[in-house]
Motif scaffolding. Sequence first.
Motif, mmCIF file in Angstrom:
data_model
loop_
_atom_site.group_PDB
_atom_site.id
_atom_site.type_symbol
_atom_site.label_atom_id
_atom_site.label_comp_id
_atom_site.label_asym_id
_atom_site.label_seq_id
_atom_site.Cartn_x
_atom_site.Cartn_y
_atom_site.Cartn_z
ATOM 1 N N PRO A 165 0.356 -42.017 -3.596
ATOM 2 C CA PRO A 165 1.365 -41.816 -2.542
ATOM 3 C C PRO A 165 2.227 -43.035 -2.253
ATOM 4 C CG PRO A 165 -0.837 -41.991 -1.585
ATOM 5 C CD PRO A 165 -1.015 -41.926 -3.067
ATOM 6 N N SER A 166 1.694 -44.229 -2.499
ATOM 7 C CA SER A 166 2.458 -45.429 -2.161
ATOM 8 C C SER A 166 3.144 -46.055 -3.374
ATOM 9 C CB SER A 166 1.533 -46.472 -1.511
ATOM 10 O OG SER A 166 0.507 -46.833 -2.413
ATOM 11 N N ASP A 167 3.034 -45.399 -4.537
ATOM 12 C CA ASP A 167 3.580 -45.992 -5.756
ATOM 13 C C ASP A 167 4.263 -44.926 -6.616
ATOM 14 O OD1 ASP A 167 4.225 -47.472 -7.953
ATOM 15 O OD2 ASP A 167 2.233 -48.353 -8.220
ATOM 16 N N PRO A 168 5.525 -44.593 -6.291
ATOM 17 C CA PRO A 168 6.245 -43.566 -7.061
ATOM 18 C C PRO A 168 6.364 -43.888 -8.547
ATOM 19 C CG PRO A 168 7.444 -44.133 -5.056
ATOM 20 C CD PRO A 168 6.323 -45.123 -5.184
ATOM 21 N N GLU A 169 6.450 -45.184 -8.875
ATOM 22 C CA GLU A 169 6.565 -45.555 -10.292
ATOM 23 C C GLU A 169 5.278 -45.239 -11.053
ATOM 24 O OE1 GLU A 169 9.292 -46.394 -12.032
ATOM 25 O OE2 GLU A 169 10.291 -45.960 -10.129
ATOM 26 N N GLU A 170 4.140 -45.440 -10.391
ATOM 27 C CA GLU A 170 2.865 -45.100 -11.029
ATOM 28 C C GLU A 170 2.753 -43.588 -11.198
ATOM 29 O OE1 GLU A 170 -0.739 -45.561 -12.951
ATOM 30 O OE2 GLU A 170 0.839 -47.015 -12.526
ATOM 31 N N THR A 171 3.251 -42.846 -10.232
ATOM 32 C CA THR A 171 3.274 -41.380 -10.364
ATOM 33 C C THR A 171 4.064 -40.991 -11.610
ATOM 34 O OG1 THR A 171 3.167 -41.085 -7.955
ATOM 35 C CG2 THR A 171 3.948 -39.212 -9.252
ATOM 36 N N LYS A 172 5.249 -41.579 -11.778
ATOM 37 C CA LYS A 172 6.073 -41.285 -12.953
ATOM 38 C C LYS A 172 5.359 -41.666 -14.246
ATOM 39 C CE LYS A 172 10.583 -41.954 -10.743
ATOM 40 N NZ LYS A 172 11.831 -42.740 -10.763
ATOM 41 N N THR A 173 4.701 -42.827 -14.235
ATOM 42 C CA THR A 173 3.976 -43.283 -15.424
ATOM 43 C C THR A 173 2.871 -42.315 -15.794
ATOM 44 O OG1 THR A 173 4.460 -45.606 -14.919
ATOM 45 C CG2 THR A 173 2.614 -45.178 -16.405
ATOM 46 N N GLN A 174 2.091 -41.895 -14.798
ATOM 47 C CA GLN A 174 0.986 -40.978 -15.059
ATOM 48 C C GLN A 174 1.484 -39.605 -15.529
ATOM 49 O OE1 GLN A 174 -2.285 -41.640 -15.210
ATOM 50 N NE2 GLN A 174 -1.714 -43.778 -14.855
ATOM 51 N N LEU A 175 2.563 -39.122 -14.923
ATOM 52 C CA LEU A 175 3.149 -37.869 -15.388
ATOM 53 C C LEU A 175 3.588 -37.996 -16.845
ATOM 54 C CD1 LEU A 175 5.279 -36.917 -12.245
ATOM 55 C CD2 LEU A 175 3.483 -35.487 -13.242
ATOM 56 N N PHE A 176 4.223 -39.122 -17.180
ATOM 57 C CA PHE A 176 4.701 -39.352 -18.547
ATOM 58 C C PHE A 176 3.539 -39.361 -19.539
ATOM 59 C CE2 PHE A 176 5.956 -42.128 -22.075
ATOM 60 C CZ PHE A 176 7.129 -41.510 -22.482
ATOM 61 N N ILE A 177 2.455 -40.037 -19.162
ATOM 62 C CA ILE A 177 1.261 -40.103 -20.024
ATOM 63 C C ILE A 177 0.711 -38.703 -20.287
ATOM 64 C CG2 ILE A 177 -1.185 -40.823 -20.032
ATOM 65 C CD1 ILE A 177 -0.218 -43.403 -18.583
ATOM 66 N N HIS A 178 0.935 -37.808 -19.341
ATOM 67 C CA HIS A 178 0.397 -36.455 -19.455
ATOM 68 C C HIS A 178 1.447 -35.429 -19.886
ATOM 69 C CE1 HIS A 178 -2.665 -38.564 -17.079
ATOM 70 N NE2 HIS A 178 -3.498 -37.736 -17.683
ATOM 71 N N GLY A 179 2.554 -35.915 -20.478
ATOM 72 C CA GLY A 179 3.519 -35.019 -21.117
ATOM 73 C C GLY A 179 4.649 -34.536 -20.239
ATOM 74 N N ILE A 180 4.813 -35.135 -19.047
ATOM 75 C CA ILE A 180 5.868 -34.727 -18.115
ATOM 76 C C ILE A 180 6.708 -35.961 -17.774
ATOM 77 C CG2 ILE A 180 6.365 -33.743 -15.841
ATOM 78 C CD1 ILE A 180 3.605 -32.336 -16.019
ATOM 79 N N ASP A 181 7.905 -36.024 -18.332
ATOM 80 C CA ASP A 181 8.767 -37.192 -18.161
ATOM 81 C C ASP A 181 9.768 -36.943 -17.039
ATOM 82 O OD1 ASP A 181 10.407 -39.384 -18.369
ATOM 83 O OD2 ASP A 181 11.225 -38.872 -20.341
ATOM 84 N N LEU A 182 9.477 -37.487 -15.859
ATOM 85 C CA LEU A 182 10.396 -37.420 -14.716
ATOM 86 C C LEU A 182 11.453 -38.501 -14.940
ATOM 87 C CD1 LEU A 182 11.278 -36.493 -11.903
ATOM 88 C CD2 LEU A 182 9.535 -37.984 -10.940
ATOM 89 N N PHE A 183 12.560 -38.116 -15.578
ATOM 90 C CA PHE A 183 13.509 -39.120 -16.060
ATOM 91 C C PHE A 183 14.681 -39.387 -15.118
ATOM 92 C CE2 PHE A 183 15.285 -35.167 -17.605
ATOM 93 C CZ PHE A 183 16.659 -35.350 -17.554
ATOM 94 N N TYR A 184 14.880 -38.508 -14.109
ATOM 95 C CA TYR A 184 16.013 -38.733 -13.211
ATOM 96 C C TYR A 184 15.794 -37.993 -11.905
ATOM 97 C CZ TYR A 184 20.871 -39.957 -12.142
ATOM 98 O OH TYR A 184 22.004 -40.513 -11.600
ATOM 99 N N GLU A 185 16.345 -38.565 -10.814
ATOM 100 C CA GLU A 185 16.229 -37.939 -9.503
ATOM 101 C C GLU A 185 17.546 -38.067 -8.749
ATOM 102 O OE1 GLU A 185 11.900 -38.659 -7.759
ATOM 103 O OE2 GLU A 185 12.699 -40.498 -8.662
#
Length: 202
Positions: free
Chosen positions: A73-93
């Motif tokens: 919850p306090s680290d949006p960049e880590e959320t993006k990293t973990q999503l990417f590692i699991h096949g979901i690339d949040l590339f833009y907002e």
Amino acid sequence: MAEQLHFIKTNPNIAKINLYNKLCQEEESIMNFLQTTDTAQLETIKEKIKESVDELTREEMMNIFSWFSHKYPSDPEETKTQLFIHGIDLFYEIPSNDKVQSFQQILSDYEKYAQQPMGYIVNSQNFNKFLIYGIFVTALLHKDQENILSDYLKTDHQDLYVLAENQLYLKEPDIQNSTNLQLYFNDLYDMTKFYKGSIIQL
């Protein structure tokens, strides 16, 4: 999350292994983010991911997205990293609500006049055409600002340019307050013009 618009590229091969395994290992945790405590829903999600993460419904993808966001919850960049590692690339907002509404207004007009329904998941070719249309609309709305990309694309996409002109002639959308909208369309075009997979909008 309703005040933001997220753009996602998927990697079904990575999701098939990493996301599937994570869901198997953390079943109790993900269950808190599903609409029901019935494990059948989770099994359905897992089966879809084994086929392709692109098979997930918008609601199922939102559940997974919320689950990852809650874990960091306090680290949006880590959320993006973990999503990417699991096949979901949040590339833009697109972060602010007024910009999201303006973007969706242009999308809605495009779907209507181009007779091209987009859906929450769309192939990159159709998404690319919409972005070019959006670049033309925002360039026409802000004629006082130079838009090199619009000028460059106009030659090869006269049909979309005419569509944008006609749309503004028929009904000028109330998006003048969204000056950054032009930047969003340009950025999204640059980030997806060579991409061949699916684009998800959440």
